[in-house]
Structures are given as C-alpha cells and as structure tokens.
Write an enzyme that holds these catalytic residues in place. Sequence first.
Site, mmCIF file in Angstrom:
data_model
loop_
_atom_site.group_PDB
_atom_site.id
_atom_site.type_symbol
_atom_site.label_atom_id
_atom_site.label_comp_id
_atom_site.label_asym_id
_atom_site.label_seq_id
_atom_site.Cartn_x
_atom_site.Cartn_y
_atom_site.Cartn_z
ATOM 1 N N GLN A 129 -16.106 1.335 3.809
ATOM 2 C CA GLN A 129 -15.538 1.329 5.165
ATOM 3 C C GLN A 129 -16.434 2.130 6.129
ATOM 4 O O GLN A 129 -16.445 1.864 7.328
ATOM 5 C CB GLN A 129 -14.132 1.945 5.157
ATOM 6 C CG GLN A 129 -13.062 1.102 4.487
ATOM 7 C CD GLN A 129 -12.899 1.440 3.015
ATOM 8 O OE1 GLN A 129 -13.838 1.879 2.357
ATOM 9 N NE2 GLN A 129 -11.717 1.223 2.478
ATOM 10 N N ARG A 184 0.872 -1.190 0.000
ATOM 11 C CA ARG A 184 0.000 0.000 0.000
ATOM 12 C C ARG A 184 0.902 1.230 0.000
ATOM 13 O O ARG A 184 1.400 1.656 1.051
ATOM 14 C CB ARG A 184 -0.939 -0.014 1.216
ATOM 15 C CG ARG A 184 -1.827 -1.242 1.191
ATOM 16 C CD ARG A 184 -3.214 -1.039 1.676
ATOM 17 N NE ARG A 184 -4.027 -0.109 0.942
ATOM 18 C CZ ARG A 184 -5.149 0.420 1.433
ATOM 19 N NH1 ARG A 184 -5.537 0.115 2.655
ATOM 20 N NH2 ARG A 184 -5.880 1.246 0.714
ATOM 21 N N ASP A 210 -3.975 9.406 5.843
ATOM 22 C CA ASP A 210 -3.024 8.342 5.492
ATOM 23 C C ASP A 210 -1.617 8.869 5.299
ATOM 24 O O ASP A 210 -0.642 8.115 5.400
ATOM 25 C CB ASP A 210 -3.498 7.611 4.238
ATOM 26 C CG ASP A 210 -4.729 6.802 4.558
ATOM 27 O OD1 ASP A 210 -5.839 7.334 4.387
ATOM 28 O OD2 ASP A 210 -4.582 5.662 5.042
HETATM 29 C C1 LIG Z 1 -7.094 6.301 11.319
HETATM 30 S S1 LIG Z 1 -7.135 5.742 9.769
HETATM 31 C C2 LIG Z 1 -7.184 7.081 8.590
HETATM 32 C C3 LIG Z 1 -7.178 6.556 7.229
HETATM 33 O O1 LIG Z 1 -6.328 5.456 7.166
HETATM 34 C C4 LIG Z 1 -8.573 6.207 6.738
HETATM 35 O O2 LIG Z 1 -9.362 7.347 6.754
HETATM 36 C C5 LIG Z 1 -8.448 5.672 5.330
HETATM 37 O O3 LIG Z 1 -8.467 6.405 4.377
HETATM 38 C C6 LIG Z 1 -8.225 4.229 5.207
HETATM 39 O O4 LIG Z 1 -8.249 3.766 3.894
HETATM 40 P P1 LIG Z 1 -8.210 2.197 3.640
HETATM 41 O O5 LIG Z 1 -8.114 2.080 2.156
HETATM 42 O O6 LIG Z 1 -9.469 1.626 4.197
HETATM 43 O O7 LIG Z 1 -6.975 1.674 4.345
#
Ligand SMILES: CSC[C@@H](O)[C@@H](O)C(=O)COP(=O)(O)O
Length: 353
Positions: free
Chosen positions: A200, A95, A241
């Site tokens: 999510q 990622r 992120d």
């Molecule tokens: C405290 S977590 C903040 C971010 O990681 C969250 O908002 C996010 O964008 C997560 O994306 P994901 O693709 O579900 O890993």
Amino acid sequence: MPEGEEPYTIVWDTENECILYIDQTLLPGRYEQMRCATVDDLARAIRRLEIRGAPALGIAGAMGVALAAVRSRETDLERFLDEVGRAGDLLKGTRPTAVNLAWGIDRVQRKMALTASVAEAKSIAVAEANAIAEEDELTCRRLGGFGEELFPEKCTVLTHCNAGALACRCWGTALGTIRSAIAAGKDVRVIACETRPLNQGSRLTCWELARDGVDVTLIPDSSAAYLMRKGKIDLVVVGADRITQDAVFNKIGTYMHAVTAHHHRIPFYVAAPASTFDLSRREADVTVEERDRSELAYCGDVQLVPDDVNVLNYAFDATPLGLVDAIVTEIGVLRPPYTESFRLLGKNRENRP
Ligand SMILES: CSC[C@@H](O)[C@@H](O)C(=O)COP(=O)(O)O
C-alpha cells in the site's frame, strides 16, 4: 462532487442507487472507478482490498447498509430491518480489525431503527451514509489542520501503509497532516515504506503524493531503522485502524517503526478520526485479521516459498500507547496521559451522531 474534479474514493450514485469506488488493487497502473450494486459485491471488494483504509471502510459499511436497504423487496418493517441487519453482519465479518467498518454500519442501522416505515428507513439509510461520507472530508481537513502544527518548518517524515485520500473520502489522515503542513508553507519531504506484502505504501501512498507534487521517496520497510539512526527522519506519522484503551492497531510493521522511533527519540504520531476509537476494549479483546498465504507466497505468478512451509500473514499489529507521542484527531491533538485525553474525547463523542 464539483464538475471537472476527480471522483472521491467512494461515493453513492444516487441515480443508479449503487456505490462507485476507485479500485485500489489496480493502482498505480490503472486509475479506474468501479460500480458495486449488491452487498455481496461490496463484501468481495472489501475482502480483496479494492476498497480499504479505515475511514473509507466506514463509508463503505454505511453505504453497504444503504445498498441492502434500497435493494430489499421486504414490505414489513421488522422483517426489512432484520434483512438489513444480516447484510450488516456479513459486511462486518469481511475485515474484523478496522473498527470504522462496524462503526459506519451501526450508525446507519441505529438511524433506521427509529423510522416508522420501510420507505422512510430506505431514504434515511441513504441520507445517513452520505452524511458519513461528507463528514469524513471535514474530519480529515480539521485533523490535518491540528496535525500540521506538529511539523517543523522543514522536515522529513516517515509514513507506513496508506493513510491518505485513498483510505478516506479524500485528503487523508496521516497524509492529511502532511498535505496540511505543505499547504501551510512548510518544506516537507516524505519517506514512504513500501508496506509488504500488499505494498500500500509503494502502490498507493507514493502514487497519490507524487501526483500532488509532494517530494516522496520509497524505501523497503527494513530500511526505516537505519535511516532513523542516520538522522534522516524527523518524525513518523501513521494512521490507525482501531485505537483501544491501551494500543493503536495499524498496518503490520507499524509497531516496529514505533519501537525504533522511540529508541532514536524521534516523535511517533498517530492520526485518526474519533470514529476509529474503541475505548470500551483493550488490545487483548481485538481480533487481528490474518490474511491468505498467497499474499506472501507469491509475487504475481512467481512462487516465493515452497508449498510445505507455513506462512503467518497478520494484516495489522498493535502499538502500546506508551510509544505514541500524540494522537491527532479532528477534535484536537491528544497527548499522554491518554486516560484523561480519552475521557474528554468520549465526552465529545457523546454529543455527536
Ligand atoms: C487512514 S487509514 C489508516 C489505516 O487504515 C491504514 O494505515 C491501514 O493500516 C490500512 O490497512 P489495509 O489493510 O490496507 O486496509
């Protein structure tokens, strides 16, 4: 973990030397703890978003290095560190946008590089990964305490994606501020955006808030602007992120909420630990993860788009800092102008592991 309490999102299993985690792809239907005993398994779990959310990825990366270390049969220190380094690179590639993943990996590898034997490096790797996990809980609770001060006594807050307990070890960042505000006696209602295409918001945020008895209402992402216009949202709080010198990277759709909040003069806040800041880079330096067309082209087994149509599936977007009213960290609330706040944050980080 105290007996009788729920498992953390991700933990190191000392007895079996492996990782235990809640599989987030199964929620809200099933709440199940999975085991991950190899780096390849971990890489697959991260790619599939079984483990997701920036701070949880930081812990996963750190524990992935520990996993590579304890599984290694190499006896020569230099070759051992090379092998673990390759495992770290593999995990980093799963990622590319969420900086905590690389941060957790690098932090454990830096500690290992200071050791004098393979045995010592193995135990240091496990200890450092556990330290990162434990710090995450303290960080979220501290950050939550600072963040709750931004909440009026009675308010409705909009959030996007899941920046909650499931995205961290527990408590959460954006949802941590909400939990802290409620714990401080404030009357907080939450509007959760579903967060297409992987939901999510509906699957994870709604699940964890409803379970805690928080007043949460689900909306499609496309309703946010209308609710703001109708005066139904008092503030927006989201996670991050990666935070660069000029932008906040977060789940695709975040920028849309920031622009709309700005238009309606609604405060837009970001909640993130110091480990999410990448102040040596600017927005243009960051690779935005693109995910598989199947995530948009199918809903379960049902096909939603003809085979010959192109699909563009960015996982994240970037919100310019000019649209962000405050960034809540475990060190305090950062306010514009961010150049000065970031300088202080950088100084503070220099004195930490
Ligand atoms: C405290 S977590 C903040 C971010 O990681 C969250 O908002 C996010 O964008 C997560 O994306 P994901 O693709 O579900 O890993």
